[in-house]
Scaffold this motif. Structure first.
Motif, mmCIF file in Angstrom:
data_model
loop_
_atom_site.group_PDB
_atom_site.id
_atom_site.type_symbol
_atom_site.label_atom_id
_atom_site.label_comp_id
_atom_site.label_asym_id
_atom_site.label_seq_id
_atom_site.Cartn_x
_atom_site.Cartn_y
_atom_site.Cartn_z
ATOM 1 N N GLU A 4 0.833 -1.198 0.000
ATOM 2 C CA GLU A 4 0.000 0.000 0.000
ATOM 3 C C GLU A 4 0.869 1.250 0.000
ATOM 4 O OE1 GLU A 4 -3.180 -0.103 -0.325
ATOM 5 O OE2 GLU A 4 -3.445 -2.259 -0.052
ATOM 6 N N ASP A 7 -0.620 3.576 4.934
ATOM 7 C CA ASP A 7 -1.472 2.852 5.870
ATOM 8 C C ASP A 7 -1.687 3.747 7.083
ATOM 9 O OD1 ASP A 7 -3.006 0.916 7.043
ATOM 10 O OD2 ASP A 7 -1.311 -0.256 7.781
ATOM 11 N N TYR A 86 3.421 5.462 6.683
ATOM 12 C CA TYR A 86 2.414 5.247 7.718
ATOM 13 C C TYR A 86 2.011 6.577 8.347
ATOM 14 C CZ TYR A 86 3.827 0.374 7.332
ATOM 15 O OH TYR A 86 4.101 -0.876 6.842
ATOM 16 N N ALA A 127 -10.282 4.599 8.107
ATOM 17 C CA ALA A 127 -11.284 3.535 8.226
ATOM 18 C C ALA A 127 -11.813 3.140 6.851
ATOM 19 C CB ALA A 127 -12.424 3.996 9.128
ATOM 20 N N ARG A 130 -9.343 0.825 5.134
ATOM 21 C CA ARG A 130 -9.394 -0.543 5.651
ATOM 22 C C ARG A 130 -10.595 -1.299 5.086
ATOM 23 N NH1 ARG A 130 -7.542 2.347 10.109
ATOM 24 N NH2 ARG A 130 -9.622 2.580 11.027
ATOM 25 N N ARG A 131 -11.733 -0.632 5.013
ATOM 26 C CA ARG A 131 -12.922 -1.302 4.455
ATOM 27 C C ARG A 131 -12.718 -1.638 2.980
ATOM 28 N NH1 ARG A 131 -15.610 2.849 7.324
ATOM 29 N NH2 ARG A 131 -16.095 3.936 5.376
ATOM 30 N N ARG A 133 -9.882 -2.238 1.434
ATOM 31 C CA ARG A 133 -8.948 -3.351 1.297
ATOM 32 C C ARG A 133 -9.642 -4.682 1.562
ATOM 33 N NH1 ARG A 133 -4.444 -0.108 4.776
ATOM 34 N NH2 ARG A 133 -3.793 1.321 3.110
ATOM 35 N N GLU A 134 -10.529 -4.680 2.521
ATOM 36 C CA GLU A 134 -11.253 -5.913 2.829
ATOM 37 C C GLU A 134 -12.217 -6.297 1.720
ATOM 38 O OE1 GLU A 134 -13.119 -5.081 6.539
ATOM 39 O OE2 GLU A 134 -11.249 -5.144 7.688
#
Length: 210
Positions: A4, A7, A86, A127, A130-131, A133-134
């Motif tokens: 990525e 992050d 990061y 957030a 992250r969603r 990526r999932e």
């Protein structure tokens, strides 16, 4: 393997691990796959200490395996950071994190308010990342980053007024009420650029990902 670009660290334990000076240097070195031996040479550290820090980074999902490489009759395990860079989310601080004022008319000329709004953006977009990526779906984001030089404080005030009027008009033209739409947050901020900051390549940089 691909990693990525950025992050956003939201877990306090991961933030504690990443903020350690030695481990943050490791994350920078591991933008490209490296073995523990290469890390030890690059950071001038004993191999045993490198292995200890790598285990801490792996446990928090900041470093992962990147295959193996044979060298000199030996098989070396390669490691890579999970992102090129990061950012620590304000939510790591829990109740102590800065939050935008709940007032209906906050002080929009306050630097503290700008920082709080920027922090909220880091938390919310982190957030969202992250969603995405999932789910494997791209994030629906848009960024406009620009620099402008004002001749005087009065010119800056005029610009702020004109911009507010223009943005309000555009929002009114595109905003819809009722169910079925997807809410987005729009942020507009301005601040003096700190001295000695390198100039950007151009006056405007616009990126979108739909």
């Amino acid at each position: 393997m691909s990693i990525e670009a950025v992050d956003v660290i939201a877990a306090p334990a991961a933030a504690i691990v990443a903020l350690d000076p030695v481990r943050s240097r490791m994350l920078a070195e591991l933008r490209q796959p490296r073995s523990a031996a290469e890390l030890a040479r690059a950071l001038d550290l004993p191999r045993q200490r490198v292995h200890y820090h790598v285990r801490q980074l792996e446990a928090q999902g900041l470093v992962t395996g990147a295959g193996e490489r044979r060298w000199g009759g030996l098989t070396e395990r390669l490691l890579v950071a999970t992102a090129e860079a990061y950012l620590v989310s304000p939510e790591v601080l829990g109740a102590a994190a800065a939050r935008p004022s709940a007032d209906e008319r906050p002080d929009r000329l306050s630097a503290a308010y700008l920082v709080a709004v920027a922090g909220r953006a880091v938390q919310e977009v982190g957030a969202l990342l992250r969603r995405c990526r999932e789910s494997g779906r791209p994030a629906e984001t848009f960024t406009l980053d620009a620099e402008i030089t004002f001749r005087s404080p009065a010119a800056r005030a005029d610009f702020a007024r004109d911009l507010a009027e223009a943005v309000t008009e555009v929002i009114a033209r595109h905003h819809v009420e009722g169910p079925g739409g997807r809410r987005h947050r729009l942020l507009v901020g301005a601040y003096p650029i700190p001295p000695h900051t390198p100039a950007d390549a151009g006056p405007n940089r616009e990126q979108s990902h739909d």
